[in-house]
Design a protein around this motif. Structure first.
Motif, PDB file in Angstrom:
ATOM      1  N   VAL A  17      -1.821   5.957  -7.174  1.00 44.91           N
ATOM      2  CA  VAL A  17      -0.462   5.513  -7.518  1.00 44.91           C
ATOM      3  C   VAL A  17       0.560   6.263  -6.666  1.00 44.91           C
ATOM      4  CG1 VAL A  17       1.273   5.381  -9.338  1.00 44.91           C
ATOM      5  CG2 VAL A  17      -1.107   4.850  -9.861  1.00 44.91           C
ATOM      6  N   HIS A  18       0.393   7.562  -6.536  1.00 43.42           N
ATOM      7  CA  HIS A  18       1.288   8.342  -5.675  1.00 43.42           C
ATOM      8  C   HIS A  18       1.361   7.728  -4.272  1.00 43.42           C
ATOM      9  CE1 HIS A  18       1.405  12.547  -7.823  1.00 43.42           C
ATOM     10  NE2 HIS A  18       2.145  11.642  -8.423  1.00 43.42           N
ATOM     11  N   GLN A  19       0.200   7.464  -3.714  1.00 43.83           N
ATOM     12  CA  GLN A  19       0.147   6.923  -2.359  1.00 43.83           C
ATOM     13  C   GLN A  19       0.816   5.557  -2.283  1.00 43.83           C
ATOM     14  OE1 GLN A  19      -4.009   7.024  -1.232  1.00 43.83           O
ATOM     15  NE2 GLN A  19      -4.176   9.208  -1.654  1.00 43.83           N
ATOM     16  N   GLY A  20       0.569   4.724  -3.298  1.00 45.99           N
ATOM     17  CA  GLY A  20       1.172   3.397  -3.317  1.00 45.99           C
ATOM     18  C   GLY A  20       2.687   3.455  -3.391  1.00 45.99           C
ATOM     19  N   ILE A  21       3.213   4.381  -4.186  1.00 46.94           N
ATOM     20  CA  ILE A  21       4.662   4.521  -4.309  1.00 46.94           C
ATOM     21  C   ILE A  21       5.266   5.013  -2.992  1.00 46.94           C
ATOM     22  CG2 ILE A  21       6.477   5.905  -5.410  1.00 46.94           C
ATOM     23  CD1 ILE A  21       4.810   5.793  -7.989  1.00 46.94           C
ATOM     24  N   LEU A  22       4.608   5.976  -2.360  1.00 47.94           N
ATOM     25  CA  LEU A  22       5.134   6.513  -1.107  1.00 47.94           C
ATOM     26  C   LEU A  22       5.091   5.495   0.020  1.00 47.94           C
ATOM     27  CD1 LEU A  22       3.709  10.147  -1.237  1.00 47.94           C
ATOM     28  CD2 LEU A  22       6.053   9.370  -1.684  1.00 47.94           C
ATOM     29  N   GLU A  23       4.151   4.556  -0.052  1.00 44.56           N
ATOM     30  CA  GLU A  23       4.136   3.469   0.934  1.00 44.56           C
ATOM     31  C   GLU A  23       5.361   2.577   0.767  1.00 44.56           C
ATOM     32  OE1 GLU A  23       0.441   1.455   0.431  1.00 44.56           O
ATOM     33  OE2 GLU A  23      -0.755   3.099   1.284  1.00 44.56           O
ATOM     34  N   LYS A  24       5.871   2.498  -0.457  1.00 46.73           N
ATOM     35  CA  LYS A  24       7.090   1.715  -0.722  1.00 46.73           C
ATOM     36  C   LYS A  24       8.350   2.492  -0.368  1.00 46.73           C
ATOM     37  CE  LYS A  24       5.333  -2.019  -2.814  1.00 46.73           C
ATOM     38  NZ  LYS A  24       5.617  -3.431  -2.445  1.00 46.73           N
ATOM     39  N   ASN A  25       8.315   3.805  -0.665  1.00 41.52           N
ATOM     40  CA  ASN A  25       9.495   4.634  -0.408  1.00 41.52           C
ATOM     41  C   ASN A  25       9.056   6.084  -0.193  1.00 41.52           C
ATOM     42  OD1 ASN A  25      11.919   5.987  -0.313  1.00 41.52           O
ATOM     43  ND2 ASN A  25      12.793   5.031  -2.143  1.00 41.52           N
TER      44      ASN A  25
END
Length: 256
Positions: free
Chosen positions: A71-79
């Protein structure tokens, strides 16, 4: 709970590791750094009521940690700018109570209170069984400033609420109370919190927008099997090896 009190990242954020019992130094003289609080008290100043310890249930399931990292990685890919707001997965835990402890006497009381919690939770008339399985699924937030993983409604979650009540009662019996009893216990496993990254406000990032975590809102994170209670510090140096909080004392609920 600590998030609702708007604590810093040194506060009961979320999150796991065991950590051995350790002694804490005596209170300092006026104007010196108090090892129990990790803060410098002004000479003649009023005592602080800011929480500096918390009662934690560690969350150590590697599957939950791996899912949280995804989830952390997915969020950072967005912002990618949200990186400073990410809470270390090594700290994964659920906070049952926050409190203020000043000096060796308070620390000793808290250690005894944790022993009382152990006795009450392991020697009840109905002979409760441990560990307690608590499943986690989906994401929620506190005022768009704290993002956390939800525990699922289950027998395990009911037991978790009961544990929080036992902790509050046992600590009150030892003269220790949470600084803000008005806060309702809301069990949660924190993933990120804006309060730990004040620089984001200067960049006009004042909320965690739904679109950055939308893909994970119903994500299944796995099951934690709860069997430990910990008295942890928000301010003392974290464990250099694990990255978890300083653990003043731990009790194993598998041992009666």
């Amino acid at each position: 709970m600590a998030d609702q009190l708007n604590l810093s990242d040194n506060g009961a954020s979320h999150f796991s590791r065991t950590g051995s019992e350790a002694s804490v130094g005596a209170s300092s003289s006026s104007g010196a750094t108090n090892k129990n609080t990790g803060k410098r008290a002004a000479a003649g100043g009023k005592p602080s009521h800011q929480p500096n310890y918390f009662i934690a249930v560690p969350v150590s399931n590697p599957g939950i940690h791996e899912a949280a990292s995804t989830v952390h990685q997915g969020i950072l890919e967005k912002n990618a700018a949200l990186q400073p707001a990410m809470v270390s997965i090594a700290k994964s835990h659920i906070t049952l109570m926050v409190l203020r402890l000043d000096g060796d006497e308070d620390i000793a009381k808290a250690r005894l209170a944790l022993d009382a919690c152990h006795a009450k939770l392991t020697c009840a008339p109905d002979k409760p069984t441990w560990p307690v399985a608590v499943p986690f699924r989906g994401l929620s937030h506190f005022n768009h400033s704290v993002l956390y993983i939800d525990p699922v409604e289950s027998d395990g979650l009911t037991r978790l609420h009961h544990m929080a009540g036992v902790v509050e009662t046992c600590f009150a019996d030892h003269g220790l109370h949470t600084p803000d009893a008005r806060n309702k216990f809301t069990p949660h496993l924190t993933l990120m919190k804006l309060s730990k990254a004040p620089e984001l406000r200067r960049k006009n990032i004042k909320r965690i927008h739904t679109e950055v975590y939308e893909a994970f809102r119903e994500h299944d994170f796995g099951v934690e099997h709860i069997s430990r209670l910990q008295l942890c510090s928000m301010t003392l140096p974290q464990d250099a090896k694990t990255g978890y909080y300083f653990c003043e004392k731990e009790v194993d609920l598998l041992l009666s």
